[in-house]
Design an enzyme around this catalytic site. Structure first.
Site, PDB file in Angstrom:
ATOM      1  N   TRP A 198       0.831  -1.206   0.000  1.00  0.00           N
ATOM      2  CA  TRP A 198       0.000   0.000   0.000  1.00  0.00           C
ATOM      3  C   TRP A 198       0.865   1.255   0.000  1.00  0.00           C
ATOM      4  CZ3 TRP A 198      -0.341   4.134   3.357  1.00  0.00           C
ATOM      5  CH2 TRP A 198      -1.455   4.974   3.210  1.00  0.00           C
ATOM      6  N   HIS A 199       2.000   1.185   0.679  1.00  0.00           N
ATOM      7  CA  HIS A 199       2.848   2.366   0.802  1.00  0.00           C
ATOM      8  C   HIS A 199       3.570   2.725  -0.492  1.00  0.00           C
ATOM      9  CE1 HIS A 199       2.243   1.880   5.139  1.00  0.00           C
ATOM     10  NE2 HIS A 199       2.662   3.126   5.254  1.00  0.00           N
ATOM     11  N   GLY A 200       3.779   1.778  -1.367  1.00  0.00           N
ATOM     12  CA  GLY A 200       4.449   2.131  -2.607  1.00  0.00           C
ATOM     13  C   GLY A 200       4.757   0.953  -3.490  1.00  0.00           C
TER      14      GLY A 200
END
Length: 469
Positions: A322-324
């Site tokens: 989700w973060h990258g």
């Protein structure tokens, strides 16, 4: 473009103060226009993505609510999930997916020409898609009632204080507040402005100044010894905390001025005594989102021990992704998942350790994980960890970080940082008036914070770190 620190310093207070001059019946429309303007000022074309997500989930929500059969509800929910996740995948993960396929094929001795799709990542896309999806899921699970006004639902999805970096709110909590009639209340407004001020201090004075050291060291880690790399990692640990929690403070404070309370997103996470506790204190809106919409649907605690471990790892891997769109974030998530399980398995032992030792150990593990979160690539991350452990006392490259001419500035920043660490645990009580001090002391504290922002704030083109997520 409205997304550097100085623009935030001006935009948020202006909008929330104009709000009270607008007639009550027009306030939802005013906030919706302000929210759309806020996002469009970055790149107007991507405003369409928010509108598409809004229209789909508003329509799907009605269909789910009116459907009588379970399979019909499930089908409409699938439309919401597929539409939102497709948008997220296309703009955030498509190139990463193609590159990963090419690397796997290359490892197998096959060649694959990766097509180039130069999508600019829409700011905050992971935040507002999750917030929009949660409405459809909650309607499906009968946790909320239908919102039949498009303007209200559109504002819920695009509400400007938390649009681009959270907290990720739930419809059950936020929508009723958006429809409320909020009058100007001096105590509440002052409390909100104080929280905004503290958020700006954390971002402009602490995060951005520490970021100079972290960015310098992490840009070429091969040029630095273990001690300097460790220093850079500690700088990043507090940079990302002050940057992200600073934004949350600004968002929460701005909303409080309007009479709308957003959920708390940070509870002094670096005082955690274990990794499980860390995730109860860090980015709370995201961790609870994954708990409610991923972990529990996978079976939660109602499964075998082995399946429970797998479910926890899945949640952390998804959280990392989700973060990258980068393997560094996936490794970061995997490491947190691993240490979460270790602390969980040996909870009886860790609970017997003195609090200071538990906090120290947890912070070091958190920083170890931050290495991969911040590293430019996996190779750099592995090299940094190896250098720290193999040659921990080397000061190689110190002269590139602290020059004779910058020594005074370095000492000022470190003094400000030490003062911040001492004050931060008490700021929530001061902001909300729960810590009894005299008016003179109160004015002195927040006057000093404001002065510190103007004297030492980094008013450059430095975006909030979580805008990229």
């Amino acid at each position: 473009m409205l997304f550097n620190s100085l623009d935030f310093f001006l935009f948020f207070p202006v909008v929330v103060l104009i709000y009270f001059l607008v007639p009550v019946r027009n306030r939802i429309l005013f906030l919706l226009v302000a929210s759309y303007f806020f996002y469009a000022s970055w790149k107007i074309e991507y405003l369409g993505l928010i509108i598409i997500s809004t229209l789909i989930d508003f329509w799907v929500g009605k269909k789910i609510y009116k459907s009588k059969e379970k399979h019909q509800k499930r089908g409409w929910l699938a439309i919401s999930l597929i539409a939102n996740l497709s948008i997220l995948f296309t703009f955030k993960y498509f190139n990463f997916f193609l590159e990963s396929v090419a690397e796997i094929l290359a490892f197998a001795g096959l060649s694959y020409a990766t097509p180039a799709f130069n999508f600019l990542l829409p700011i905050g896309i992971s935040f507002y898609t999750f917030q929009s999806m949660s409405y459809s899921i909650d309607i499906y699970n009968n946790k909320i009632t239908l919102e039949d006004k498009l303007s209200v639902f559109a504002l819920y999805v695009s509400y400007f204080p938390q649009l681009v970096a959270g907290p990720i709110e739930r419809a059950k909590r936020l929508i009723p507040q958006l429809k409320g009639s909020h009058e100007f209340e001096y105590t509440r407004v002052v409390s909100g402005l104080k929280q905004m001020l503290w958020g700006f201090f954390k971002k402009l004075v602490i995060a951005d100044n520490l970021g100079v050291f972290a960015n310098t060291i992490y840009s070429s880690p091969e040029n630095y010894g273990g001690l300097i790399l460790l220093f850079g990692t500690y700088c990043f640990a507090f940079q990302i905390y002050c940057d992200f929690s600073g934004y949350s403070d600004i968002a929460i404070g701005a909303s409080r001025v309007l009479g709308i309370e957003l959920m708390e997103n940070f509870k002094l996470p670096y005082f955690s005594k274990s990794i499980p506790e860390f995730w109860q204190r860090w980015h709370i809106s995201l961790s609870t989102w994954f708990k409610d919409y991923v972990y529990i649907p996978l079976g939660g605690n109602r499964v075998s021990h082995f399946k429970l471990l797998i479910n926890i790892l899945i949640v952390f891997l998804v959280s990392g992704l989700w973060h990258g769109a980068n393997w560094t974030f996936i490794v970061w998530g995997a490491l947190h998942g691993f240490f979460y399980l270790v602390f969980r398995q040996f909870k009886s032992i860790s609970d017997r350790l003195p609090n200071l030792i538990s906090i120290f150990i947890t912070f070091q593990i958190t920083c170890l994980c931050w290495v991969f979160f911040r590293a430019n690539n996996l190779t750099d991350g592995i090299q940094i960890v190896q250098t720290i452990f193999i040659n921990p006392f080397s000061t190689l490259g110190l002269e590139n970080v602290i020059t004779p001419g910058s020594l005074g500035n370095f000492l000022i920043i470190m003094s400000l940082f030490i003062g911040f660490v001492m004050v931060d645990p008490f700021m929530d009580q001061l902001i909300k008036g729960k810590r009894m001090i005299s008016n003179i002391q109160n004015h002195l504290i927040f006057g000093t914070i404001l002065t510190g922002i103007f004297l030492f704030g980094f008013f450059g083109e430095v975006n909030f770190i979580y805008f990229q997520f």
